[in-house]
Motif scaffolding. Sequence first.
Motif, mmCIF file in Angstrom:
data_model
loop_
_atom_site.group_PDB
_atom_site.id
_atom_site.type_symbol
_atom_site.label_atom_id
_atom_site.label_comp_id
_atom_site.label_asym_id
_atom_site.label_seq_id
_atom_site.Cartn_x
_atom_site.Cartn_y
_atom_site.Cartn_z
ATOM 1 N N ILE A 205 1.367 -1.528 -0.447
ATOM 2 C CA ILE A 205 -0.171 0.064 0.222
ATOM 3 C C ILE A 205 0.774 1.697 -0.037
ATOM 4 O O ILE A 205 2.074 1.166 0.756
ATOM 5 N N PRO A 206 0.678 2.360 -0.914
ATOM 6 C CA PRO A 206 0.704 3.067 -1.104
ATOM 7 C C PRO A 206 1.633 4.191 0.603
ATOM 8 O O PRO A 206 3.361 4.509 0.621
ATOM 9 N N SER A 207 1.380 4.109 1.848
ATOM 10 C CA SER A 207 1.449 4.848 2.861
ATOM 11 C C SER A 207 3.365 3.884 3.844
ATOM 12 O O SER A 207 3.717 4.088 4.399
ATOM 13 N N GLN A 208 3.295 2.263 2.113
ATOM 14 C CA GLN A 208 4.546 1.752 2.972
ATOM 15 C C GLN A 208 5.299 1.462 2.489
ATOM 16 O O GLN A 208 6.404 0.847 2.243
ATOM 17 N N GLN A 209 5.187 1.904 0.112
ATOM 18 C CA GLN A 209 6.332 3.014 -0.124
ATOM 19 C C GLN A 209 7.543 3.875 0.142
ATOM 20 O O GLN A 209 7.177 4.519 0.058
ATOM 21 N N TRP A 210 7.965 3.457 1.633
ATOM 22 C CA TRP A 210 8.769 4.186 1.847
ATOM 23 C C TRP A 210 10.314 2.711 2.502
ATOM 24 O O TRP A 210 10.686 1.939 1.938
ATOM 25 N N GLY A 211 11.550 3.755 2.112
ATOM 26 C CA GLY A 211 12.813 3.405 2.808
ATOM 27 C C GLY A 211 13.933 2.801 1.009
ATOM 28 O O GLY A 211 14.093 3.644 0.893
ATOM 29 N N THR A 212 13.889 1.551 1.267
ATOM 30 C CA THR A 212 14.960 1.337 0.107
ATOM 31 C C THR A 212 14.345 1.514 -1.370
ATOM 32 O O THR A 212 16.020 1.977 -2.261
ATOM 33 N N PRO A 213 13.333 1.943 -1.806
ATOM 34 C CA PRO A 213 12.823 2.236 -2.869
ATOM 35 C C PRO A 213 13.170 3.212 -3.098
ATOM 36 O O PRO A 213 13.322 4.309 -4.533
ATOM 37 N N ALA A 214 14.207 4.635 -2.352
ATOM 38 C CA ALA A 214 13.614 5.721 -2.438
ATOM 39 C C ALA A 214 15.007 6.320 -2.892
ATOM 40 O O ALA A 214 16.049 5.680 -3.363
ATOM 41 N N VAL A 238 14.519 0.458 12.588
ATOM 42 C CA VAL A 238 13.329 1.048 11.556
ATOM 43 C C VAL A 238 13.781 -0.411 10.606
ATOM 44 O O VAL A 238 15.981 0.538 10.295
ATOM 45 N N HIS A 239 13.853 -1.058 9.337
ATOM 46 C CA HIS A 239 14.027 -1.905 8.795
ATOM 47 C C HIS A 239 13.583 -1.840 7.216
ATOM 48 O O HIS A 239 12.495 -1.137 7.265
ATOM 49 N N SER A 240 14.580 -1.384 6.469
ATOM 50 C CA SER A 240 14.191 -2.257 4.614
ATOM 51 C C SER A 240 14.726 -2.631 4.145
ATOM 52 O O SER A 240 15.889 -2.494 3.985
ATOM 53 N N ILE A 241 13.616 -3.736 3.128
ATOM 54 C CA ILE A 241 14.857 -4.880 2.813
ATOM 55 C C ILE A 241 14.278 -4.738 1.126
ATOM 56 O O ILE A 241 12.736 -4.747 1.002
ATOM 57 N N GLY A 242 14.500 -4.776 -0.249
ATOM 58 C CA GLY A 242 13.963 -3.967 -1.374
ATOM 59 C C GLY A 242 14.805 -4.468 -2.892
ATOM 60 O O GLY A 242 16.451 -5.129 -2.401
ATOM 61 N N ALA A 243 14.150 -4.858 -3.720
ATOM 62 C CA ALA A 243 14.890 -6.259 -4.778
ATOM 63 C C ALA A 243 14.551 -5.000 -5.833
ATOM 64 O O ALA A 243 12.777 -4.915 -5.556
ATOM 65 N N GLY A 266 14.826 7.184 11.465
ATOM 66 C CA GLY A 266 15.278 6.012 11.418
ATOM 67 C C GLY A 266 14.976 5.345 9.092
ATOM 68 O O GLY A 266 16.025 5.630 8.584
ATOM 69 N N VAL A 267 13.499 5.887 9.150
ATOM 70 C CA VAL A 267 13.426 6.103 7.372
ATOM 71 C C VAL A 267 14.013 6.646 7.079
ATOM 72 O O VAL A 267 14.786 6.930 5.645
ATOM 73 N N GLN A 268 14.532 7.756 7.293
ATOM 74 C CA GLN A 268 15.397 9.347 6.704
ATOM 75 C C GLN A 268 16.326 8.527 6.415
ATOM 76 O O GLN A 268 17.877 8.163 5.769
ATOM 77 N N THR A 269 17.122 7.496 8.048
ATOM 78 C CA THR A 269 18.043 7.081 7.711
ATOM 79 C C THR A 269 18.952 6.237 6.245
ATOM 80 O O THR A 269 19.684 6.272 5.189
ATOM 81 N N THR A 295 5.450 10.460 2.069
ATOM 82 C CA THR A 295 6.158 11.566 2.572
ATOM 83 C C THR A 295 5.439 11.476 4.291
ATOM 84 O O THR A 295 5.567 11.917 4.756
ATOM 85 N N SER A 296 4.980 10.733 4.299
ATOM 86 C CA SER A 296 3.655 10.320 5.244
ATOM 87 C C SER A 296 3.819 8.594 5.653
ATOM 88 O O SER A 296 3.095 8.047 6.054
ATOM 89 N N PRO A 297 5.097 8.366 6.019
ATOM 90 C CA PRO A 297 5.210 6.128 6.344
ATOM 91 C C PRO A 297 4.572 5.809 7.244
ATOM 92 O O PRO A 297 4.512 6.635 8.190
ATOM 93 N N ARG A 298 4.141 5.113 7.387
ATOM 94 C CA ARG A 298 3.765 4.203 8.506
ATOM 95 C C ARG A 298 3.815 2.913 8.093
ATOM 96 O O ARG A 298 4.477 2.053 7.425
#
Length: 307
Positions: A205-214, A238-243, A266-269, A295-298
């Motif tokens: 969902i859009p509110s969770q499209q943050w992290g490694t895709p940036a 705060v973690h993110s994994i992406g392919a 953590g998201v910003q890092t 801009t509103s990570p959840r």
Amino acid sequence: MTHHTSLRARVLPVVAAAGILVPVVAGAAPASAATAPQVSCTSGKAGLATKLQRDITAALAGRAGTVAVNVRDRVTNTSCTLRATTSYDSASVVKVTVLATLLWDAKKHNRYLTTRESQLATAMITKSDNAATTALWNQLGVTKVKGFLAAAGMTQTVPGSGGYWGLTRINVTDEQKLLWLLTTKNTVLTDSARAYVLKLMANVIPSQQWGTPAGAPSSVTKHVKNGWLQRSTRGWRVHSIGAFRGGGHDYSISVLTDGNSTMNYGVQTIQAVSKVIHRDLTPSAAASSRYTPTTSPREAYVAVPRG
């Protein structure tokens, strides 16, 4: 916020303190001084390892908390690691492992997922639904999760006990093994199973499209799973994994963090690191085609025991 042990892994209501994410105030001092990261990179492409090492180090300069990074790129035979064996509470990142275990177990019994299992899997990955995760975790049991981890070579991942799947201990090395398994033909997961997991990770969902895709170029399909969790020690995890695949590119990124003062910190890092990795691996992509995350990570709030 405190959590009683009787809560186990059921979903908690998102209240203002957990759900309304307050950015770090500009100029505020970080909670603790960051240790200078020592990034190690190798590459089959001349100059790329040096560039990645320099840029990842610069992106983390002055950031508080403990950050682990792992990058692998098939096209240029590139690899970067930082704190390869440092262990973290998984939070919702473990949900990809739960789904992979379900599919691995189904393969062993030569069966398809049931309608119920498919519905739970979709909610677990695309919405990060905690109740769905608990249902699948309880159905599988820790023994089957350990069986999948052994088959996948994820030898340093330790499932959470007492039903607390969000306290599974993970590191970036094992998370990259999982991403590699999902993006490479293998004997652990079928091709259809791998495609199924990646499809769900591409449709969060859009509110969770943050992290490694940036900062990823529009030419790649973004598969992501994020997680966050606050505890009384070591602050926010705060973690993110992406392919990322397509347009002649095929690479994966794992970033795990703790010691963050807020979720947004953590998201910003994570996004600062991810942006330079995407830029260095895909330099020909136009700036205008770079992905800008929400801009509103959840994230779903993971219930954990007190402490």
